[in-house]
Each structure stands twice: as structure tokens, then as C-alpha cells.
Design an enzyme around this catalytic site. Structure first.
Site, PDB file in Angstrom:
ATOM      1  N   ALA A  32     -41.806   6.726 -38.369  1.00  0.00           N
ATOM      2  CA  ALA A  32     -42.539   6.645 -39.579  1.00  0.00           C
ATOM      3  C   ALA A  32     -41.724   6.930 -40.856  1.00  0.00           C
ATOM      4  O   ALA A  32     -42.123   7.934 -41.524  1.00  0.00           O
ATOM      5  CB  ALA A  32     -43.565   8.008 -39.506  1.00  0.00           C
ATOM      6  N   LEU A  33     -40.891   6.046 -41.005  1.00  0.00           N
ATOM      7  CA  LEU A  33     -39.857   6.261 -41.811  1.00  0.00           C
ATOM      8  C   LEU A  33     -40.200   6.130 -43.403  1.00  0.00           C
ATOM      9  O   LEU A  33     -41.327   5.340 -43.627  1.00  0.00           O
ATOM     10  CB  LEU A  33     -38.707   4.861 -41.710  1.00  0.00           C
ATOM     11  N   HIS A  37     -36.148   9.190 -45.627  1.00  0.00           N
ATOM     12  CA  HIS A  37     -35.226   8.684 -44.396  1.00  0.00           C
ATOM     13  C   HIS A  37     -34.172   7.639 -45.238  1.00  0.00           C
ATOM     14  O   HIS A  37     -32.878   7.697 -44.758  1.00  0.00           O
ATOM     15  CB  HIS A  37     -35.852   8.220 -43.364  1.00  0.00           C
TER      16      HIS A  37
END
Ligand code: PAF
Length: 283
Positions: A32-33, A37
Site C-alpha cells: 500500500a505504498l 515509501h
């Protein structure tokens, strides 16, 4: 971009790069970048020729089944997002539970000199044993030169540094600053699950942390904590789980202020059933 679900394929792929003397960075994630990230990945690319992004929702670090089930899993869009950073220097390791744990998905017991008993350790049973287990495993599989972790999970970062020190693992653990939405909310994969009214309310967390930081200049830690607790008691939507001012090194709650020490304030808040954490360095 290569996406591996099997560690042996990943290892074979990395072998050729390592043989050329290339340095490999690792960015461990649960997917769930988001931009936070990507900032870790960009930092990793500045220092390494190749970067492995692991995407694995690690079951052993969840003490709440519901939380594990609801954790967003968005591999396809994660890969697309990573391609916007680099198509040829990043590879993804998105294993199954079986591939990583080889039929034994249980945590090992670690000793992190007491860091594991503070804050998140009190509220999330077995969490840091699960994190230690998976991160050590990822280090063994990837054998990276550097590994990158966000300061949003500041306690996790300190614990991983301790893991590396205690187990003599040859990797540089690099902490990266918290990435925030323009409204101040710390970026988190959980934010996408916030209902609109809670998403609107959530920036209050960082706003309160910033005010707490200002107040800490003139007031005691107890007074600041009381003030923060009052702000949340008055709030209709957000429920405070903890607010703690702690020594940034030992993570032990502050007893008396000392000019020589660095302090940090840590907070965990429920926005409906979504648990959000954040922290701030205190001046
Ligand atoms: O911070 C996270 O997303 C996870 O705790 C980590 C480090 C990827 C281990 O599963």
C-alpha cells in the site's frame, strides 16, 4: 521491473549484481505504498546501485486478526508506483507466507534491552518479536548493504538498530524523516482506510504534537501530557491511546528534563477503528 515471489529467484538475480560489486539497498514494506515509501526508495537509490523493495504483510507482527485481514493489499498499483521512480534499478520481493517462513510462521523471541516494552510494546502484544523476526529474515535473504526505515515508526527503527547490533548483522540501518500530507498528517498505508470525516479530523494529531513541542520549551513533561490529554478528551472523533514524552535513545518516559538529552513525543490515536501513530523531536 522484476517482481519475485520466491526468495531463491530473488537471490539468484541479486547474485549477479553483487558479483559485479554493486551495492544493494533494501526497503522493507507491507505494501500500500505512498510518497513516504517512495522517499525511502529514492534515498536507497542515491546510495545503492540496486534496490529491493519487499512487499509483505507480515502476519506475525499483528496481534489483532481483524487488523491483519483489513490491511490493504495492492501489489499491482504498488509496482506501478515504483516504476515511476525507476524501472530498471528496483526489484520487488513480494513473497507468500510460506516462502518467507517455510511452514513456521511464528515469531522468535528477541531481547531489545527494554526498548520493546515501551509504548507500542505495551499496546501491541508480541508486535516487536514479529517485526524482529521478519526483518532479520529479510536481511538474511537479501543481505543488503543498507536498509531504510521511516521515522514514523521511530520505536521500530530503534529496535531494528538494536537487532543489528545484538546479532552482528552486517547492514547499515538508515532512518528517514517522516513524510507528511500537506495537512500535516503522517503518511501511512492506514490513511487510505479513514472515512472522510476522520481523514478531515486526523491532522489534529500532528497539530497537537507541534503545540506540545512548543509547550515543552517552558513546561514540564507532565504538564504537557496533561494538556495533550485534555485536547483529545474534548475531541469528538479522535480517541487518544497514549501520549508519551520519552528519552529519544532509551525510549523511557522522561522523569526530569536534562539539557544534555534528546527527547521525543510519541502518540497513538484511534480514528474510528484505525490506529494512527506519530512522533516529533522535541527541542
Ligand atoms: O514498517 C513496516 O511496514 C513493517 O513493520 C516492516 C518493517 C516492513 C516489517 O514488516
Amino acid at each position: 521491473m522484476e517482481v519475485y515471489s520466491e526468495k531463491n529467484q530473488l537471490k539468484a538475480f541479486l547474485k549477479s549484481f553483487k558479483a559485479k560489486g554493486f551495492s544493494v539497498g533494501l526497503v522493507p514494506t507491507m505494501g500500500a505504498l505512498h510518497e513516504g515509501h517512495l522517499a525511502l526508495v529514492k534515498k536507497a537509490l542515491e546510495n545503492n546501485e540496486r534496490v529491493v523493495v519487499s512487499i509483505f504483510v507480515n502476519p506475525t507482527q499483528f496481534d489483532n486478526k481483524e487488523d491483519l485481514l483489513k490491511y490493504p493489499r495492492t501489489l499491482e498499483s504498488d509496482v506501478e508506483l515504483l516504476k515511476t521512480v525507476s524501472k530498471d534499478k528496483i526489484c520487488v520481493y513480494a513473497p507468500t507466507v510460506e516462502d518467507v517462513y517455510e511452514g513456521n510462521a511464528v515469531s522468535k523471541n528477541f531481547e531489545f534491552d527494554g526498548l520493546e516494552f515501551e509504548m507500542e510494546g505495551k499496546f501491541r502484544n508480541g508486535h516487536f518479536n514479529g517485526v524482529g523476526t521478519i526483518v532479520k529474515r529479510l536481511f538474511e535473504i537479501v543481505k543488503p548493504h543498507d536498509a531504510y526505515f521511516g521515522e514514523k515508526d521511530f520505536q521500530q527503527l530503534q529496535i531494528i538498530k538494536k537487532l543489528v547490533e545484538k546479532h552482528n548483522i552486517s547492514v547499515n540501518v538508515i532512518g528517514c524523516k517522516i513524510h507528511r500530507e500537506t495537512n500535516g498528517l503522517a503518511m501511512s498505508s492506514r490513511n487510505t482506510r479513514l472515512k472522510p470525516e476522520y481523514a478531515k479530523a486526523a491532522p489534529f494529531i500532528y497539530k497537537t504534537l507541534k503545540s506540545a513541542n512548543e509547550k515543552f520549551g517552558t513546561k514540564s513533561a507532565n504538564k504537557v501530557s496533561e494538556w495533550v490529554e485534555k485536547q483529545f478528551a474534548k475531541h469528538d472523533l479522535l480517541e487518544l491511546e497514549y501520549f508519551i514524552i520519552a528519552d529519544a535513545k532509551t525510549l523511557k518516559p522522561i522523569k526530569r528534563k536534562s539539557k544534555k538529552k534528546a527527547y521525543r513525543a510519541f502518540i497513538a490515536v484511534y480514528a474510528d477503528d484505525i490506529r494512527l501513530i506519530d512522533n516529533i523531536a522535541l527541542n
